[in-house]
Write a protein that holds these residues in place. Structure first.
Motif, PDB file in Angstrom:
ATOM      1  N   THR A  33       0.332  -0.868  -0.076  1.00 48.86           N
ATOM      2  CA  THR A  33       0.358   0.182   0.112  1.00 48.86           C
ATOM      3  C   THR A  33       1.018   1.212   0.125  1.00 48.86           C
ATOM      4  O   THR A  33       0.279   2.570  -0.435  1.00 48.86           O
ATOM      5  CB  THR A  33      -0.470  -0.300   1.616  1.00 48.86           C
ATOM      6  OG1 THR A  33      -1.906  -1.216   1.319  1.00 48.86           O
ATOM      7  CG2 THR A  33      -2.445   1.089   0.890  1.00 48.86           C
ATOM      8  N   ILE A  34       2.146   1.459   0.481  1.00 51.97           N
ATOM      9  CA  ILE A  34       2.955   2.602   0.866  1.00 51.97           C
ATOM     10  C   ILE A  34       3.409   2.584  -0.921  1.00 51.97           C
ATOM     11  O   ILE A  34       3.943   4.414  -0.684  1.00 51.97           O
ATOM     12  CB  ILE A  34       4.063   2.735   2.179  1.00 51.97           C
ATOM     13  CG1 ILE A  34       3.064   1.736   3.356  1.00 51.97           C
ATOM     14  CG2 ILE A  34       5.135   2.940   1.462  1.00 51.97           C
ATOM     15  CD1 ILE A  34       4.297   1.799   4.240  1.00 51.97           C
ATOM     16  N   ILE A  35       3.833   1.390  -1.478  1.00 48.13           N
ATOM     17  CA  ILE A  35       4.778   1.437  -2.599  1.00 48.13           C
ATOM     18  C   ILE A  35       3.467   2.548  -3.776  1.00 48.13           C
ATOM     19  O   ILE A  35       3.934   3.092  -4.568  1.00 48.13           O
ATOM     20  CB  ILE A  35       5.597   0.378  -2.868  1.00 48.13           C
ATOM     21  CG1 ILE A  35       6.383   0.342  -1.509  1.00 48.13           C
ATOM     22  CG2 ILE A  35       6.295   0.615  -3.672  1.00 48.13           C
ATOM     23  CD1 ILE A  35       7.008  -1.698  -1.931  1.00 48.13           C
ATOM     24  N   ALA A  36       2.327   2.002  -3.079  1.00 42.74           N
ATOM     25  CA  ALA A  36       1.857   1.779  -4.323  1.00 42.74           C
ATOM     26  C   ALA A  36       1.029   4.360  -4.146  1.00 42.74           C
ATOM     27  O   ALA A  36       1.054   4.372  -5.233  1.00 42.74           O
ATOM     28  CB  ALA A  36      -0.008   1.369  -4.001  1.00 42.74           C
ATOM     29  N   ALA A  37       1.075   4.098  -3.230  1.00 44.76           N
ATOM     30  CA  ALA A  37       0.835   5.255  -3.079  1.00 44.76           C
ATOM     31  C   ALA A  37       2.009   6.371  -3.310  1.00 44.76           C
ATOM     32  O   ALA A  37       1.712   7.755  -3.462  1.00 44.76           O
ATOM     33  CB  ALA A  37       0.614   5.637  -0.834  1.00 44.76           C
ATOM     34  N   MET A  38       3.198   5.700  -2.937  1.00 45.68           N
ATOM     35  CA  MET A  38       4.688   6.700  -3.768  1.00 45.68           C
ATOM     36  C   MET A  38       4.389   6.679  -4.687  1.00 45.68           C
ATOM     37  O   MET A  38       4.483   7.641  -5.750  1.00 45.68           O
ATOM     38  CB  MET A  38       5.249   6.154  -3.050  1.00 45.68           C
ATOM     39  CG  MET A  38       5.528   6.326  -1.152  1.00 45.68           C
ATOM     40  SD  MET A  38       7.079   5.146  -0.642  1.00 45.68           S
ATOM     41  CE  MET A  38       8.702   6.081  -1.294  1.00 45.68           C
ATOM     42  N   THR A  39       4.273   5.550  -5.579  1.00 46.74           N
ATOM     43  CA  THR A  39       3.828   5.996  -6.749  1.00 46.74           C
ATOM     44  C   THR A  39       2.815   6.791  -7.403  1.00 46.74           C
ATOM     45  O   THR A  39       3.519   7.338  -8.341  1.00 46.74           O
ATOM     46  CB  THR A  39       3.776   4.240  -7.637  1.00 46.74           C
ATOM     47  OG1 THR A  39       4.779   3.186  -6.923  1.00 46.74           O
ATOM     48  CG2 THR A  39       3.660   4.444  -9.252  1.00 46.74           C
ATOM     49  N   LEU A  40       1.831   5.745  -6.874  1.00 46.93           N
ATOM     50  CA  LEU A  40       0.453   7.006  -7.392  1.00 46.93           C
ATOM     51  C   LEU A  40       0.843   8.661  -7.358  1.00 46.93           C
ATOM     52  O   LEU A  40       1.095   9.673  -7.512  1.00 46.93           O
ATOM     53  CB  LEU A  40      -0.444   6.789  -6.492  1.00 46.93           C
ATOM     54  CG  LEU A  40      -2.095   7.767  -7.215  1.00 46.93           C
ATOM     55  CD1 LEU A  40      -1.996   7.418  -8.721  1.00 46.93           C
ATOM     56  CD2 LEU A  40      -2.988   7.133  -6.564  1.00 46.93           C
ATOM     57  N   THR A  41       1.815   9.005  -6.462  1.00 53.83           N
ATOM     58  CA  THR A  41       1.972  10.482  -6.226  1.00 53.83           C
ATOM     59  C   THR A  41       2.634  10.758  -6.874  1.00 53.83           C
ATOM     60  O   THR A  41       3.001  12.119  -7.391  1.00 53.83           O
ATOM     61  CB  THR A  41       2.475  10.618  -4.453  1.00 53.83           C
ATOM     62  OG1 THR A  41       1.317  10.136  -3.561  1.00 53.83           O
ATOM     63  CG2 THR A  41       2.642  12.294  -3.938  1.00 53.83           C
ATOM     64  N   VAL A  46       4.527  14.428 -11.373  1.00 52.78           N
ATOM     65  CA  VAL A  46       5.112  14.666 -12.610  1.00 52.78           C
ATOM     66  C   VAL A  46       4.025  14.936 -13.711  1.00 52.78           C
ATOM     67  O   VAL A  46       4.206  15.695 -14.548  1.00 52.78           O
ATOM     68  CB  VAL A  46       5.683  13.347 -13.074  1.00 52.78           C
ATOM     69  CG1 VAL A  46       5.880  12.933 -14.423  1.00 52.78           C
ATOM     70  CG2 VAL A  46       6.848  12.685 -12.257  1.00 52.78           C
ATOM     71  N   ASN A  47       2.597  14.502 -13.421  1.00 52.98           N
ATOM     72  CA  ASN A  47       1.814  14.298 -14.847  1.00 52.98           C
ATOM     73  C   ASN A  47       1.395  16.208 -14.436  1.00 52.98           C
ATOM     74  O   ASN A  47       0.730  16.781 -15.202  1.00 52.98           O
ATOM     75  CB  ASN A  47       0.496  13.811 -14.097  1.00 52.98           C
ATOM     76  CG  ASN A  47      -0.738  14.309 -15.329  1.00 52.98           C
ATOM     77  OD1 ASN A  47      -0.554  14.119 -16.828  1.00 52.98           O
ATOM     78  ND2 ASN A  47      -1.505  14.188 -14.984  1.00 52.98           N
ATOM     79  N   ASP A  48       1.346  16.644 -13.720  1.00 58.65           N
ATOM     80  CA  ASP A  48       0.868  17.556 -12.793  1.00 58.65           C
ATOM     81  C   ASP A  48       2.195  19.179 -12.930  1.00 58.65           C
ATOM     82  O   ASP A  48       2.009  19.752 -14.052  1.00 58.65           O
ATOM     83  CB  ASP A  48       0.421  18.228 -11.322  1.00 58.65           C
ATOM     84  CG  ASP A  48       0.482  19.483 -11.189  1.00 58.65           C
ATOM     85  OD1 ASP A  48      -0.773  19.908 -11.554  1.00 58.65           O
ATOM     86  OD2 ASP A  48       1.093  20.852 -10.760  1.00 58.65           O
ATOM     87  N   THR A  49       2.921  18.502 -13.284  1.00 59.08           N
ATOM     88  CA  THR A  49       4.887  19.227 -13.446  1.00 59.08           C
ATOM     89  C   THR A  49       4.495  19.851 -15.470  1.00 59.08           C
ATOM     90  O   THR A  49       4.479  20.584 -15.833  1.00 59.08           O
ATOM     91  CB  THR A  49       6.178  19.277 -12.880  1.00 59.08           C
ATOM     92  OG1 THR A  49       5.858  19.124 -11.283  1.00 59.08           O
ATOM     93  CG2 THR A  49       7.122  19.349 -13.611  1.00 59.08           C
ATOM     94  N   THR A  50       3.819  18.491 -15.575  1.00 56.09           N
ATOM     95  CA  THR A  50       4.438  18.341 -17.041  1.00 56.09           C
ATOM     96  C   THR A  50       2.728  19.198 -18.231  1.00 56.09           C
ATOM     97  O   THR A  50       3.295  20.229 -18.910  1.00 56.09           O
ATOM     98  CB  THR A  50       3.975  17.275 -17.447  1.00 56.09           C
ATOM     99  OG1 THR A  50       5.104  15.959 -16.749  1.00 56.09           O
ATOM    100  CG2 THR A  50       3.849  17.175 -19.319  1.00 56.09           C
TER     101      THR A  50
END
Length: 238
Positions: A33-41, A46-50
């Protein structure tokens, strides 16, 4: 004894194949769960920056084209009669300016011959920047461009006199027509009838253009600014 040892080894092998314990399962799920949350964040960042870079590039491109065009028109501002500063500007408000300019009025057959200046109407209406250009004596635009939406300004236009002092509070005329959020025809005459404004408008030497464009998501607002000096005319002034 050998039989006992074999039995113990078989039991140990069976226990090893029995799977994970509940604690191990909970720990594994928590880590996943922690890894998935970090990946999503990270993905969202990155998407917002783009998207931010894309928005900024689009807004900057729009603003650059607007400022280049509008300042170029002001650089050749002229009276409705060539070389005459009277009625060069018909009105200047915080969000609306109408003036005459030497655009597309050069003769293609007679060297150095010029025709009547065009009429240029620039405005901010309903958070939309609009440009209209009219051939001399016409009421329908020969050019009408909606240049940007989500625009704010306070003010969009600011006038300065020949000493470059701000003409704030001076009578710079009231619009002779109300512009819509799209192409708007002119009335038969846009000649300023307020003689006090006509006199004051002849002193305009510089126009500042200042506006802010907000991206389509409404998240970021970027300001843009430019200024243009209008030419000194040597013709009659009355």
């Amino acid at each position: 004894m050998l039989s006992s040892l074999r039995r113990r080894l078989e039991q140990a092998r069976t226990a090893a194949d029995a799977g994970v314990t509940l604690i191990e399962l909970v720990v594994a799920m928590t880590l996943s769960t922690i890894i998935a949350a970090m990946t999503l964040t990270l993905f969202l960042k990155v998407n917002d920056t783009t998207q931010t870079s894309t928005d900024r590039a689009i807004n900057t491109g729009q603003a650059r084209n607007i400022l280049q065009a509008w300042t170029s028109y002001l650089h050749v501002a002229d009276g409705p009669t060539y070389g005459n500063s009277s009625h060069r500007f018909e009105w200047i408000t915080d969000s609306d300016v109408l003036f005459h300019a030497d655009l597309a009025n050069r003769s293609t057959s007679t060297p150095n011959a010029v025709g009547a200046p065009s009429t240029v109407w620039l405005r901010l209406t309903g958070r939309r920047l609009i440009e209209e250009r009219f051939a001399s004596g016409t009421t329908s635009p020969s050019v009408c461009r909606i240049l940007a939406d989500n625009v704010t300004a306070s003010p969009l236009f600011k006038a300065y006199d020949t000493t470059y002092a701000a003409m704030t509070g001076q009578n710079l005329g009231s619009p002779m027509v109300t512009g819509g959020t799209g192409c708007t025809n002119l009335p038969a005459s846009v000649t300023q009838t307020d003689l006090s404004a006509v006199s004051t408008l002849q002193n305009v030497a510089r126009i500042e253009i200042d506006f802010t464009i907000t991206d389509t998501r409404g998240k970021r607002a970027v300001p843009f600014f430019s200024a243009a000096d209008v030419p000194t005319l040597v013709g009659a002034t009355s």
